[in-house]
Design a protein around this motif. Structure first.
Motif, short mmCIF file in Angstrom:
data_model
loop_
_atom_site.label_atom_id
_atom_site.label_comp_id
_atom_site.label_asym_id
_atom_site.label_seq_id
_atom_site.Cartn_x
_atom_site.Cartn_y
_atom_site.Cartn_z
N ARG A 70 0.83 -1.20 0.00
CA ARG A 70 0.00 0.00 0.00
C ARG A 70 0.87 1.26 0.00
N LEU A 71 2.01 1.21 0.70
CA LEU A 71 2.96 2.31 0.61
C LEU A 71 3.42 2.51 -0.83
N LEU A 72 3.74 1.40 -1.48
CA LEU A 72 4.21 1.48 -2.86
C LEU A 72 3.12 2.05 -3.77
N THR A 73 1.88 1.66 -3.55
CA THR A 73 0.77 2.17 -4.36
C THR A 73 0.66 3.68 -4.22
N ARG A 74 0.84 4.18 -3.01
CA ARG A 74 0.79 5.63 -2.79
C ARG A 74 1.94 6.33 -3.51
N ILE A 75 3.11 5.71 -3.46
CA ILE A 75 4.27 6.31 -4.13
C ILE A 75 4.05 6.33 -5.64
N ALA A 76 3.53 5.24 -6.20
CA ALA A 76 3.30 5.19 -7.64
C ALA A 76 2.26 6.21 -8.07
N ALA A 77 1.25 6.45 -7.23
CA ALA A 77 0.20 7.42 -7.57
C ALA A 77 0.70 8.86 -7.51
N ASP A 78 1.66 9.13 -6.63
CA ASP A 78 2.20 10.48 -6.48
C ASP A 78 3.71 10.36 -6.24
N PRO A 79 4.48 10.10 -7.30
CA PRO A 79 5.90 9.80 -7.12
C PRO A 79 6.69 10.88 -6.38
N LEU A 80 6.33 12.13 -6.57
CA LEU A 80 7.10 13.19 -5.93
C LEU A 80 6.76 13.37 -4.46
N ALA A 81 5.79 12.61 -3.96
CA ALA A 81 5.46 12.68 -2.53
C ALA A 81 6.67 12.32 -1.68
N VAL A 82 7.51 11.40 -2.18
CA VAL A 82 8.68 10.98 -1.38
C VAL A 82 9.69 12.10 -1.24
N THR A 83 9.60 13.14 -2.10
CA THR A 83 10.52 14.26 -2.00
C THR A 83 10.01 15.32 -1.03
N ARG A 84 8.74 15.23 -0.64
CA ARG A 84 8.15 16.25 0.23
C ARG A 84 8.13 15.82 1.70
N SER A 85 7.86 14.54 1.95
CA SER A 85 7.78 14.04 3.32
C SER A 85 7.87 12.52 3.28
N ARG A 86 8.00 11.93 4.43
CA ARG A 86 8.09 10.47 4.52
C ARG A 86 6.70 9.88 4.31
N VAL A 87 6.54 9.07 3.28
CA VAL A 87 5.24 8.45 2.99
C VAL A 87 5.01 7.32 3.99
N SER A 88 3.86 7.33 4.63
CA SER A 88 3.56 6.31 5.64
C SER A 88 2.06 6.07 5.67
N LEU A 89 1.67 5.00 6.37
CA LEU A 89 0.26 4.69 6.57
C LEU A 89 -0.10 4.97 8.02
N PRO A 90 -1.30 5.47 8.29
CA PRO A 90 -1.72 5.64 9.68
C PRO A 90 -1.93 4.28 10.34
N GLY A 91 -1.85 4.26 11.66
CA GLY A 91 -1.98 3.01 12.40
C GLY A 91 -3.28 2.30 12.11
N ARG A 92 -4.38 3.03 11.97
CA ARG A 92 -5.67 2.37 11.74
C ARG A 92 -5.68 1.65 10.39
N GLU A 93 -4.97 2.19 9.40
CA GLU A 93 -4.92 1.53 8.10
C GLU A 93 -4.07 0.26 8.17
N LYS A 94 -2.97 0.33 8.91
CA LYS A 94 -2.15 -0.87 9.10
C LYS A 94 -2.95 -1.97 9.81
N ALA A 95 -3.71 -1.58 10.83
CA ALA A 95 -4.53 -2.55 11.55
C ALA A 95 -5.58 -3.15 10.64
N TRP A 96 -6.15 -2.33 9.75
CA TRP A 96 -7.14 -2.82 8.79
C TRP A 96 -6.52 -3.84 7.84
N VAL A 97 -5.32 -3.57 7.36
CA VAL A 97 -4.62 -4.50 6.47
C VAL A 97 -4.38 -5.82 7.21
N ALA A 98 -3.93 -5.75 8.48
CA ALA A 98 -3.66 -6.96 9.25
C ALA A 98 -4.95 -7.75 9.49
N ALA A 99 -6.04 -7.08 9.77
CA ALA A 99 -7.31 -7.75 10.01
C ALA A 99 -7.78 -8.49 8.76
#
Length: 289
Positions: A252-281
């Motif tokens: 999902r991190l990679l999907t965000r980077i592919a959708a907005d490649p220059l996001a990695v130049t502005r800030s650290r791309v990450s997922l919120p805890g609730r989204e990580k928990a959703w993926v694990a569930a």
């Protein structure tokens, strides 16, 4: 203190390290049954120690000495841990599961490459590095998970590690460059006319070229996920859930980077805890994230 209590305390220490420092992996590890969860935490804690040496503030020569000392200590397992809690837990786990401890040699080789400032001319060169620092963890983890077909499973675990590491490289592009590390192959930089030189406001490369470079690398990483995730049917349900959760978060991190490649130049791309928990569930019930 008895030896048994010592081992239990050692595992607790490793689990504490994993919970506090493995922001993404912890979501998958917690899906495992107790013995596998403790063993994988021991692997993570040992790997974290190696990474911390490579990323620390010591002079390069001292880092290489520390890496060699760690390699020697790992080679003495499972016979001798020297009372070290991480090594105690890892050695204990290795007597109960077919954990390929020699894979730590590759992890240490990869960290040594970071210390010496190695650059990568081609993707084959970068693939070597990714196999060292992340494919090795995939193979170590497979020793905990187990598989009815280990010969087929091992290269898939390795491929999934490569996918995760390529994602890390894209996410940390600016941070790594500021530390003097360039992982993307020189062939790819030349192909897209980029240098990854940093100026006052970030990379000096034209944004359109940088965008296409990052999108190209993201597509390559996605193909490695496609290969690596073929591992899941070869694992038991809980091990597959653990793997799917960890891989799902990074994909999902990679999907965000592919959708907005220059996001990695502005800030650290990450997922919120609730989204990580959703993926694990979703991974626990056998659904793709």
């Amino acid at each position: 203190m008895t030896a048994t209590v010592g081992v239990e305390a050692a595992y607790r220490r490793c689990e504490d390290i994993t919970r506090s420092q493995a922001a993404n992996f912890a979501y998958g590890i917690r899906l495992l049954p107790g013995p596998k969860r403790r063993a994988l935490s021991a692997i993570y804690a040992a790997a974290r120690r190696v990474d911390d040496i490579g990323d620390g503030d010591l002079p390069a020569t001292e880092k290489l000495i520390r890496l060699d000392e760690t390699r020697a200590a790992l080679h003495r397992l499972p016979a001798e841990s020297g009372g070290d809690p991480v090594l105690t837990a890892l050695g204990h786990a290795a007597t109960r599961m077919p954990i390929p401890l020699d894979a730590f040699d590759e992890l240490i080789d990869g960290c040594a490459a970071d210390v010496t400032g190695r650059h990568y001319a081609t993707f084959d060169d970068l693939h070597w590095y990714c196999r060292c620092v992340a494919g090795s963890i995939g193979r170590l983890s497979l020793g905990v998970f187990g598989s009815a077909d280990p010969a087929t499973a091992a290269p898939l675990a390795d491929a999934l590690g490569v996918a995760l590491q390529l994602t890390n490289i894209l996410r940390d592009l600016v941070e790594d460059r500021a530390d003097g590390r360039v992982y993307l192959p020189a062939d790819d930089l030349a192909r897209f006319g980029c240098t990854l030189e940093l100026g006052g406001a970030g990379f000096t490369d034209p944004p359109d070229r940088l965008r296409e470079l990052i999108r190209f690398e993201a597509a390559r990483a996605a193909r490695w996920y496609d290969t690596g995730l073929r591992l899941l049917p070869l694992l038991d349900r809980r091990s597959a859930a653990c793997t799917a959760a960890m891989a799902g978060i990074y994909r999902r991190l990679l999907t965000r980077i592919a959708a907005d490649p220059l996001a990695v130049t502005r800030s650290r791309v990450s997922l919120p805890g609730r989204e990580k928990a959703w993926v694990a569930a979703r991974a626990l019930v056998g659904r793709s994230a």
